[in-house]
Structure formats: structure tokens, C-alpha cells
Design an enzyme around this catalytic site. Structure first.
Site, PDB file in Angstrom:
ATOM      1  N   LYS A  14       0.816  -1.216   0.000  1.00  0.00           N
ATOM      2  CA  LYS A  14       0.000   0.000   0.000  1.00  0.00           C
ATOM      3  C   LYS A  14       0.847   1.263   0.000  1.00  0.00           C
ATOM      4  O   LYS A  14       0.562   2.200  -0.721  1.00  0.00           O
ATOM      5  CB  LYS A  14      -0.950   0.019   1.207  1.00  0.00           C
ATOM      6  CG  LYS A  14      -2.013  -1.047   1.214  1.00  0.00           C
ATOM      7  CD  LYS A  14      -3.031  -0.830   2.323  1.00  0.00           C
ATOM      8  CE  LYS A  14      -2.406  -0.752   3.697  1.00  0.00           C
ATOM      9  NZ  LYS A  14      -1.719  -1.994   4.107  1.00  0.00           N
ATOM     10  N   ARG A  89      -9.277   1.882   9.586  1.00  0.00           N
ATOM     11  CA  ARG A  89      -8.957   0.475   9.805  1.00  0.00           C
ATOM     12  C   ARG A  89     -10.109  -0.274  10.476  1.00  0.00           C
ATOM     13  O   ARG A  89     -10.084  -1.504  10.532  1.00  0.00           O
ATOM     14  CB  ARG A  89      -7.727   0.342  10.712  1.00  0.00           C
ATOM     15  CG  ARG A  89      -6.413   0.728  10.081  1.00  0.00           C
ATOM     16  CD  ARG A  89      -5.296   0.463  11.073  1.00  0.00           C
ATOM     17  NE  ARG A  89      -4.018   0.982  10.652  1.00  0.00           N
ATOM     18  CZ  ARG A  89      -3.103   0.301   9.957  1.00  0.00           C
ATOM     19  NH1 ARG A  89      -3.369  -0.933   9.583  1.00  0.00           N
ATOM     20  NH2 ARG A  89      -1.954   0.843   9.639  1.00  0.00           N
ATOM     21  N   ARG A 128      11.764  -6.307   4.753  1.00  0.00           N
ATOM     22  CA  ARG A 128      11.777  -4.875   5.045  1.00  0.00           C
ATOM     23  C   ARG A 128      12.338  -4.611   6.437  1.00  0.00           C
ATOM     24  O   ARG A 128      13.100  -3.658   6.644  1.00  0.00           O
ATOM     25  CB  ARG A 128      10.353  -4.307   4.945  1.00  0.00           C
ATOM     26  CG  ARG A 128      10.291  -2.798   5.129  1.00  0.00           C
ATOM     27  CD  ARG A 128       8.914  -2.257   4.815  1.00  0.00           C
ATOM     28  NE  ARG A 128       7.973  -2.541   5.874  1.00  0.00           N
ATOM     29  CZ  ARG A 128       6.682  -2.226   5.830  1.00  0.00           C
ATOM     30  NH1 ARG A 128       6.175  -1.648   4.757  1.00  0.00           N
ATOM     31  NH2 ARG A 128       5.871  -2.505   6.829  1.00  0.00           N
ATOM     32  N   ARG A 134      13.491  -2.225  11.466  1.00  0.00           N
ATOM     33  CA  ARG A 134      12.240  -1.876  12.140  1.00  0.00           C
ATOM     34  C   ARG A 134      11.903  -2.886  13.224  1.00  0.00           C
ATOM     35  O   ARG A 134      11.621  -4.049  12.949  1.00  0.00           O
ATOM     36  CB  ARG A 134      11.106  -1.776  11.119  1.00  0.00           C
ATOM     37  CG  ARG A 134      11.245  -0.533  10.259  1.00  0.00           C
ATOM     38  CD  ARG A 134      10.236  -0.458   9.165  1.00  0.00           C
ATOM     39  NE  ARG A 134       8.863  -0.571   9.637  1.00  0.00           N
ATOM     40  CZ  ARG A 134       7.817  -0.225   8.919  1.00  0.00           C
ATOM     41  NH1 ARG A 134       7.979   0.273   7.718  1.00  0.00           N
ATOM     42  NH2 ARG A 134       6.601  -0.365   9.390  1.00  0.00           N
ATOM     43  N   ARG A 145      -0.402  -8.866  13.490  1.00  0.00           N
ATOM     44  CA  ARG A 145      -0.980  -7.758  12.725  1.00  0.00           C
ATOM     45  C   ARG A 145      -1.911  -8.269  11.629  1.00  0.00           C
ATOM     46  O   ARG A 145      -2.958  -7.669  11.350  1.00  0.00           O
ATOM     47  CB  ARG A 145       0.134  -6.897  12.116  1.00  0.00           C
ATOM     48  CG  ARG A 145       0.850  -6.040  13.152  1.00  0.00           C
ATOM     49  CD  ARG A 145       2.141  -5.465  12.629  1.00  0.00           C
ATOM     50  NE  ARG A 145       1.963  -4.621  11.460  1.00  0.00           N
ATOM     51  CZ  ARG A 145       2.951  -4.270  10.646  1.00  0.00           C
ATOM     52  NH1 ARG A 145       4.175  -4.702  10.857  1.00  0.00           N
ATOM     53  NH2 ARG A 145       2.710  -3.492   9.624  1.00  0.00           N
TER      54      ARG A 145
END
Length: 198
Positions: A14, A89, A128, A134, A145
Site C-alpha cells: 500500500k 482500519r 523490510r 524496524r 498484525r
């Protein structure tokens, strides 16, 4: 004016597509995730509040998220359109966004649903995490998630489908190919990009 919403599981691409579409339609890409991460990185009061939720892989409470988005949509660059990424969301956030848009006499033009295979999504997010360091992207947190997405966010698709504004796009493949699919689907809805040079 172009008002778009991108929906899809974490890791579906996204953010990447939001940047490309914002450029194509000359509107700001408004990402709650980016806003949250900016505040976390800069240790703002909001950032400290948000960090505890992000570290646990949980969504930030609606009240906090709604206030941030409402303020962002009032900024001058969003007056002629916007692209939302990561908001709403939940169905409660849908109701709040509806309220904000009705107050301005507008509504969403199209909801772009980007789909992706779960295993591919996990692989993307782990890659990623390694590249960007991260801390919120461990395998356990990623799967949590995805569970939260399925439980809370997927019902939004039903809400927007009943309004006839959803286009479904396969998020797998080259970035450019996915963008082309989205632009073609939006053109069929009468939304043509102001530039095709991405």
C-alpha cells in the site's frame, strides 16, 4: 478532485502504491503509519503514546487516530483531494471518516483493495525489517498484525462494497505492473491520472 482509499493487509504494498498514485493524481498521500513513525522517531508526546501500541503490534486507539486524520485533512494540500493509506482500519473509523467528509460535502471516489498471499506478505515484511531495522516487524508481530487486520479491517471491505466503490487489485508482481492495474481500474471509474510519468 480525487479522493482515494487504499485497503490491504500489512505488507501488501500500500505504501509504495500510495506514493505512486499520489504523484499520478497530484494529491497528498496521507499515511497514519508514516505520521505515527515520524512522531515516534522524534520522541513527541504523541510518539511516546503511539510507541507502546506499535511495539506490541497493536493498532493505535480510534480516538487518537481520528483526531490525527481530521487535522491532516484540514491542511491546504488536501483541499483538492487526497489518498488515504492505513485509515480507516475499523468500522468506527469509517463512521468518523464519513462524518468528516459529509461535513465537507464530499465522499470517497474509489476504495482500492490490494490483495496479497499471506506467506508473501510475511516474507516481504521480514525483508523490510532486515533492511530498515524496524523493531515492530518480527515474525510473531507480523502474524499478529495480519490476524488483527482480518478481524478488524476486512469488514470495511464489506461496508464499502455495499456502496459500490471497491476495486480489487492483485498486489503481487512488479511495482510498476501493480500501479498499471490500479490506474486502469481507476480509469474505468472515470478517474484519470494527471500524469503517467512515475
Amino acid at each position: 478532485m480525487t479522493r482515494l482509499l487504499l485497503i490491504g493487509p500489512p505488507g501488501a504494498g500500500k505504501g509504495t502504491q500510495a506514493e505512486r498514485l499520489a504523484l499520478a493524481f497530484n494529491v497528498p498521500a496521507i499515511s497514519t503509519g508514516d505520521i505515527f513513525r515520524y512522531n515516534v522517531t522524534n520522541n513527541t508526546p504523541l510518539g511516546l503514546e503511539v510507541k507502546s501500541f506499535m511495539d506490541a503490534g497493536a493498532y493505535v486507539p480510534d480516538s487518537l487516530t481520528n483526531a490525527i486524520v481530521a487535522d491532516r485533512l484540514k491542511e491546504a494540500d488536501a483541499a483538492s483531494g487526497f489518498l488515504l493509506d492505513g485509515y480507516p482500519r475499523t468500522t468506527d473509523q469509517v463512521a468518523e471518516l464519513d462524518r468528516l467528509l459529509v461535513a465537507e460535502g464530499t465522499q470517497l471516489d474509489v476504495v482500492v483493495l490490494i490483495t496479497a498471499d499471506t506467506d508473501e506478505v510475511v516474507a516481504r515484511l521480514l525483508k523490510r525489517a532486515a533492511e530498515q531495522g524496524r523493531a515492530d516487524d518480527t515474525a510473531e508481530v507480523i502474524r499478529h498484525r495480519l490476524d488483527v487486520y482480518a478481524e478488524q479491517t476486512a469488514p470495511l471491505i464489506d461496508v464499502y462494497s455495499t456502496r459500490g466503490v471497491v476495486v480489487t487489485i492483485d498486489g503481487l508482481g512488479a511495482v510498476e505492473a501493480v500501479t498499471d492495474r490500479i490506474l486502469a481500474a481507476l480509469a474505468e471509474r472515470g478517474l484519470r491520472a494527471s500524469t503517467t510519468t512515475l
